[in-house]
Design an enzyme around this catalytic site. Structure first.
Site, mmCIF file in Angstrom:
data_model
loop_
_atom_site.group_PDB
_atom_site.id
_atom_site.type_symbol
_atom_site.label_atom_id
_atom_site.label_comp_id
_atom_site.label_asym_id
_atom_site.label_seq_id
_atom_site.Cartn_x
_atom_site.Cartn_y
_atom_site.Cartn_z
ATOM 1 N N GLY A 184 -17.078 -15.466 -24.913
ATOM 2 C CA GLY A 184 -16.175 -15.580 -23.780
ATOM 3 C C GLY A 184 -16.026 -16.980 -23.240
ATOM 4 O O GLY A 184 -15.591 -17.171 -22.112
ATOM 5 N N GLY A 185 -16.387 -17.992 -24.026
ATOM 6 C CA GLY A 185 -16.219 -19.362 -23.571
ATOM 7 C C GLY A 185 -17.410 -19.923 -22.824
ATOM 8 O O GLY A 185 -17.427 -21.109 -22.489
ATOM 9 N N GLU A 236 -21.662 -26.943 -34.463
ATOM 10 C CA GLU A 236 -20.852 -26.912 -35.671
ATOM 11 C C GLU A 236 -19.760 -27.967 -35.540
ATOM 12 O O GLU A 236 -19.435 -28.424 -34.438
ATOM 13 C CB GLU A 236 -20.243 -25.526 -35.889
ATOM 14 C CG GLU A 236 -19.294 -25.073 -34.795
ATOM 15 C CD GLU A 236 -18.826 -23.637 -34.983
ATOM 16 O OE1 GLU A 236 -19.474 -22.885 -35.724
ATOM 17 O OE2 GLU A 236 -17.800 -23.271 -34.376
ATOM 18 N N HIS A 294 -6.313 -19.934 -33.942
ATOM 19 C CA HIS A 294 -7.375 -18.949 -33.756
ATOM 20 C C HIS A 294 -6.817 -17.569 -34.123
ATOM 21 O O HIS A 294 -5.928 -17.047 -33.443
ATOM 22 C CB HIS A 294 -7.842 -18.962 -32.297
ATOM 23 C CG HIS A 294 -9.076 -18.155 -32.039
ATOM 24 N ND1 HIS A 294 -10.095 -18.582 -31.227
ATOM 25 C CD2 HIS A 294 -9.465 -16.937 -32.494
ATOM 26 C CE1 HIS A 294 -11.045 -17.669 -31.184
ATOM 27 N NE2 HIS A 294 -10.681 -16.654 -31.953
ATOM 28 N N LYS A 347 -8.891 -17.446 -23.995
ATOM 29 C CA LYS A 347 -7.531 -17.058 -24.374
ATOM 30 C C LYS A 347 -6.699 -16.670 -23.140
ATOM 31 O O LYS A 347 -7.218 -16.066 -22.203
ATOM 32 C CB LYS A 347 -7.599 -15.871 -25.335
ATOM 33 C CG LYS A 347 -8.539 -16.096 -26.520
ATOM 34 C CD LYS A 347 -8.939 -14.775 -27.155
ATOM 35 C CE LYS A 347 -10.038 -14.968 -28.184
ATOM 36 N NZ LYS A 347 -10.558 -13.690 -28.700
ATOM 37 N N GLU A 362 -17.130 -16.296 -35.639
ATOM 38 C CA GLU A 362 -18.025 -15.341 -35.004
ATOM 39 C C GLU A 362 -17.412 -13.944 -35.066
ATOM 40 O O GLU A 362 -16.244 -13.778 -35.425
ATOM 41 C CB GLU A 362 -18.279 -15.715 -33.538
ATOM 42 C CG GLU A 362 -17.038 -15.670 -32.659
ATOM 43 C CD GLU A 362 -17.329 -16.135 -31.243
ATOM 44 O OE1 GLU A 362 -18.314 -16.848 -31.036
ATOM 45 O OE2 GLU A 362 -16.544 -15.782 -30.342
ATOM 46 N N ASN A 421 -17.237 -10.240 -32.676
ATOM 47 C CA ASN A 421 -17.482 -9.625 -31.370
ATOM 48 C C ASN A 421 -17.614 -8.112 -31.563
ATOM 49 O O ASN A 421 -16.609 -7.431 -31.774
ATOM 50 C CB ASN A 421 -16.338 -9.932 -30.412
ATOM 51 C CG ASN A 421 -16.278 -11.403 -30.067
ATOM 52 O OD1 ASN A 421 -17.209 -11.946 -29.486
ATOM 53 N ND2 ASN A 421 -15.203 -12.068 -30.435
ATOM 54 N N ARG A 475 -17.510 -5.246 -30.129
ATOM 55 C CA ARG A 475 -17.124 -4.525 -28.920
ATOM 56 C C ARG A 475 -15.611 -4.416 -28.844
ATOM 57 O O ARG A 475 -14.892 -4.955 -29.689
ATOM 58 C CB ARG A 475 -17.628 -5.275 -27.683
ATOM 59 C CG ARG A 475 -17.161 -6.738 -27.633
ATOM 60 C CD ARG A 475 -17.522 -7.412 -26.332
ATOM 61 N NE ARG A 475 -17.369 -8.848 -26.376
ATOM 62 C CZ ARG A 475 -16.236 -9.508 -26.217
ATOM 63 N NH1 ARG A 475 -15.111 -8.835 -26.041
ATOM 64 N NH2 ARG A 475 -16.200 -10.830 -26.250
ATOM 65 N N ARG A 522 -2.290 -12.907 -20.068
ATOM 66 C CA ARG A 522 -3.378 -12.671 -19.115
ATOM 67 C C ARG A 522 -2.999 -13.309 -17.779
ATOM 68 O O ARG A 522 -2.923 -14.537 -17.664
ATOM 69 C CB ARG A 522 -4.691 -13.251 -19.619
ATOM 70 C CG ARG A 522 -5.200 -12.634 -20.897
ATOM 71 C CD ARG A 522 -6.647 -13.004 -21.116
ATOM 72 N NE ARG A 522 -7.090 -12.685 -22.461
ATOM 73 C CZ ARG A 522 -8.358 -12.781 -22.884
ATOM 74 N NH1 ARG A 522 -9.287 -13.200 -22.046
ATOM 75 N NH2 ARG A 522 -8.684 -12.479 -24.131
#
Length: 837
Positions: free
Chosen positions: A165-166, A201, A209, A237, A289, A291, A293, A341
């Site tokens: 989540g940043g 990294e 993305h 995002k 990565e 997630n 969920r 959002r």
């Protein structure tokens, strides 16, 4: 078998979304809320609602309280939503242990993908490309070396090993930025996830993305295509699209195959998202990565594929197979969808954002063909800076394709009427008219590179709306007498939770320091009466999932501090008052009138904190020890060491329960995190100074029963490292038990700890003496059993749990009848410790 009742362990729009999906499945729901969130619409969305203890996000992270709520209301399943505990394996296991179903992946899957380094290892094992980076957590020095190895123009991404989540994430392009960024990432990660491990990294700039949605039933896995999540502000995002308009079909197949292959490899069960960066030319890609969920942006996938992902998630958790749901193969997408959002925030020219807050005096979401709005807002709702800034999600779908979906979305944003606080709606609308966005010329740095023109377009749109008088009807216009008072449904701010600092008067001659943004006070580094410099850091505010350093604009003397750590504040709230003085004058005055005996405010606070650790300031703890005719840990150390020789370190450490308890509670309940560590001299007059030094650790049984915690494991590791480096004899007072329940362990039961291996490595290098009275079990017994000499009194009760623990913990067989207890001053064994044989 279908569930009877689901507890929704979340808040806001996602809690409403889950409640609606469960209702369509004829499953009852229970919603939860702390007192400061009672006004949120989700609190009234379930068939039942239960108040949680505490306030803020910590309440939604209280595993014990949530499990108790589920038991109390007779639930047989728990849905975590996204964020909070959704990726917490400890929570998933606690749900299962309580006889309920966790609606999400298995705990082992959560552990695997919750650690980004193991997720990267899984990708490599399945021939999926990853960015160059560390294989696990690294030190600041290792990160610096990695950055240097990239050469001129290279940059790295510092990331938290856990969570997402940043949070705990920064881009660093120069060595001078690394130390500050590292500390902020570490602190954010510890606060959000209870683990401060970081990895690095290579930063891939000018990338897109892309994420792939999958669902598995523990046997089979299918994908639901990809989503484009490239438009972001500071790695978070704000616009999501499905399908990605710029993704080449061949690469789409590669990414979807990579996601399903990795998920199948771990027998994935539930919803999940696998995230990738795609190079600007659309050719290369890397996995970053996964997630495990439900995602915020699941909505666009639902619109394009016509599948309710939340209902699918619930059905899978109840035992359904993909084939039972008609999902034995990936469905075909139709049309396009875009999600905006709507956040309570103001965008800055560099692509960042400042949160906003207040009371929604008007709130009228848009409607019409192809428009969906997921929100918890309503007219009269008072927002809270304790929670995420997301207010609503506007989703536009069109069967005709992305261009039409964007036009529908633009219209919906224009129709959305929100009064009472600023939002990013004007910015979102401005993006929908940006030529580069419409031409699909985008990257993850889109807002940073187009910030100026987007802000200008947003301001022009706001001016146009204002000039046309396009304002929604205010709730006070509709109901001027307050007959139907919306505020009645809103929990009144409690005196111990919030305060109106905007109204604090500034005394004559003083200058206020206003909050530049809303958020939560994390730390205050100055004290009343302290001289401060212009530019000196005085406060840290957590906001928008990041920590922000607040500095003094002028030099002067701090006259009044109006906030304390844990307080929530709004933008413009007064944080402190300062009596200004110019830098030169302040410096000269300090030099002329310096009092060598004066104790600065910050030093006085540090001394007071240290005094809290002493027995004379902990009468209740001492009384408990006296009740059982036992001594305190500090008394044992004082008798062992030469007077004044013990140098303690880590005394100000607290238990890793910051998501459950306040700092004040932890200071009272967990001084030194239940473990006193340091170096002292034993029988100094008989030996040279170097030869009399010993490393000493003593469990404090008055703190959480003296059991091993997350932080005191780090203290142990540090002391064992020093004992190895300096060849110090080690004395351990081992009364206590095993892993502490309630701590925020990076992994379940702290199985990644290195303490036991470090102690074993000392075998044969230095003398190791264990001392115990009372109970000594589990991990503490493993440490005691590894000692060269064990001294126990007649009250000692030493044991392990199970053959595997016994075999792993002991270093030799105990003689029949156990060790003989020794009592007295202990001069003989003290000599043996210090003399080194």
């Amino acid at each position: 078998m279908p569930f009877r009742k689901i507890l929704i362990a979340n808040r806001g729009e996602i809690a409403l979304r889950i409640a609606r999906a469960a209702g369509e499945l004829d499953v009852a729901t229970v919603t939860i809320y702390p007192a400061d969130d009672a006004g949120s619409a989700h609190a009234r969305a379930g068939n039942e609602a239960l108040e949680l203890p505490g306030v803020g996000t910590a309440a939604y992270l209280d595993i014990t309280a949530i499990i108790d709520a589920a038991r109390q209301t007779g639930c047989d399943a728990v849905h975590p939503g996204y964020g909070f505990l959704s990726e917490n394996a400890q929570f998933a296991r606690a749900v299962a242990a309580a006889g309920m179903t966790f609606i999400g992946p298995a705990p082992e899957t959560l552990e695997l993908f919750g650690d980004k380094s193991t997720a990267r290892a899984l990708a490599r094992a399945n021939s999926v490309r990853v960015l160059e980076g560390s294989d696990g957590p690294v030190t600041l020095e290792q990160a610096s070396a990695f950055l240097a190895g990239l050469g001129a123009g290279g940059a790295i991404m510092v990331k938290a090993i856990a969570g997402g989540g940043g949070r705990g994430m920064r881009v660093v392009s120069s060595p001078s930025e690394l130390t500050s960024a590292w500390e902020r990432c570490r602190s954010e990660a510890q606060t959000a996830f209870g683990a401060d491990g970081l990895y690095v990294e290579r930063y891939l700039a000018n990338a897109r993305h892309i994420e792939v949605q999958i669902v598995g039933d523990g046997h089979d896995v299918v994908h639901f295509g990809e989503r484009e999540c490239t438009i972001q502000r500071r790695h978070q995002k704000i616009i999501e699209i499905a399908p990605s308009p710029g993704l080449k079909p061949a690469l789409r197949d590669v990414l979807c195959a990579a996601a399903t292959t990795m998920a199948s490899h771990v027998a994935y069960r539930g919803l999940g998202t696998f995230e990738f960066l795609v190079e600007a030319n659309g050719e290369g890609y890397v996995f970053i990565e996964a997630n495990p969920r439900l995602q915020v942006e699941h909505t666009v996938t639902e619109e394009v594929f016509g599948v309710d992902l939340v209902k699918t998630q619930i059905r899978i958790a109840s035992g359904a197979r993909l084939r039972d749901l008609g999902l034995d193969r990936s469905p075909t997408p139709r049309g396009a969808a875009i999600q905006f959002r709507v956040n309570m925030e103001k965008l800055t020219a560099d692509g960042g954002a400042h949160p906003t807050g207040g009371t929604l005096t008007s709130f009228m979401p848009p409607a019409g063909p192809g428009i969906r709005v997921d929100t918890f807002g309503y007219a009269g709702y008072r927002t809270s800076p304790r929670y995420d800034s997301l207010l609503a999600k506007v989703i536009a779908y069109s069967p005709e394709g992305m261009s039409d979906a964007i036009r529908r979305g633009r219209r919906a944003l224009e129709e959305f009427r929100i009064e009472g606080l600023p939002t990013n709606v004007p910015v979102l609308r401005a993006i929908t008219e940006n030529k580069d966005f419409l031409a699909d010329h985008i990257s993850t740095t889109f807002l940073e590179t187009h910030g100026g023109e987007i802000l200008a377009a947003a301001e022009a749109y706001e001016s146009k709306v204002a000039s046309l008088g396009q304002k929604a009807r205010d709730v006070r216009d509709v109901d001027p007498l307050g007959v139907f008072d919306a505020s009645a449904a809103i929990a009144k701010p409690r005196a111990d939770v919030t305060s109106d600092r905007l109204a604090v008067p500034t005394p004559e001659g003083l200058m206020p320091l206003p909050a530049p943004l809303q958020g939560t006070i994390v730390a205050c580094s100055v004290a009343r009466g302290e001289q401060v410099r212009a530019g000196q850091q005085v406060l840290i505010i957590e906001s928008m999932k990041m920590e922000h350093l607040i500095s003094m604009p002028v030099a002067g003397v701090v006259e009044e501090i109006l906030v304390t750590p844990g307080d929530t504040i709004f933008e413009g709230d007064v944080l402190l008052h300062v009596a200004p003085s110019d830098d030169a004058g302040a410096g000269a005055e300090t030099e002329r009138s310096v009092d060598l005996d004066h104790i600065r405010g910050d030093l006085a606070e540090a001394l007071a904190r240290r005094a809290e650790l002493l027995d004379e300031n902990r009468p209740d703890a001492v009384a408990r020890r006296r009740k059982t005719n036992q001594r305190t840990a500090r008394e044992n150390i004082a008798d062992l060491c030469d007077p004044g020789s013990f140098a303690e370190y880590g005394g100000l450490a607290l238990a890793a329960q910051r998501q459950r308890r306040t700092p004040a509670e932890l200071r009272r309940m967990s001084p030194a995190d239940g473990l006193i560590t340091g170096i002292g001299s034993v029988n100094g007059p008989l030996f040279e100074e170097e030869q009399s030094r010993c490393a000493i650790m003593a469990y404090d049984y008055s703190v959480f029963a003296g059991t091993q915690g997350v932080i005191n494991h780090k203290k142990k590791d540090r002391l064992l490292g020093l004992a190895d480096q300096w060849s110090l004899p080690l004395v351990m007072f081992t009364e206590g038990g095993g892993g502490r329940p309630g701590d925020e362990w990076p992994t379940p039961a702290g199985l990644e700890t290195t303490t036991f291996g470090r102690l074993g490595a000392l075998n044969g290098k230095v003398p190791i003496v264990g001392v115990v009275s009372g109970r000594c079990f589990a991990g503490n017994a493993a440490l005691l059993g590894s000692c060269d000499v064990i001294i126990a009194d007649r009250t000692s009760n030493i044991g392990m749990g199970g053959p595997a623990m016994i075999e792993g913990g002991r270093s030799r067989r105990l003689p029949a009848g156990g060790h003989r207890a020794r009592r007295g001053a202990g001069a003989e064994w003290r000599d043996r410790c210090a003399g080194r044989g």
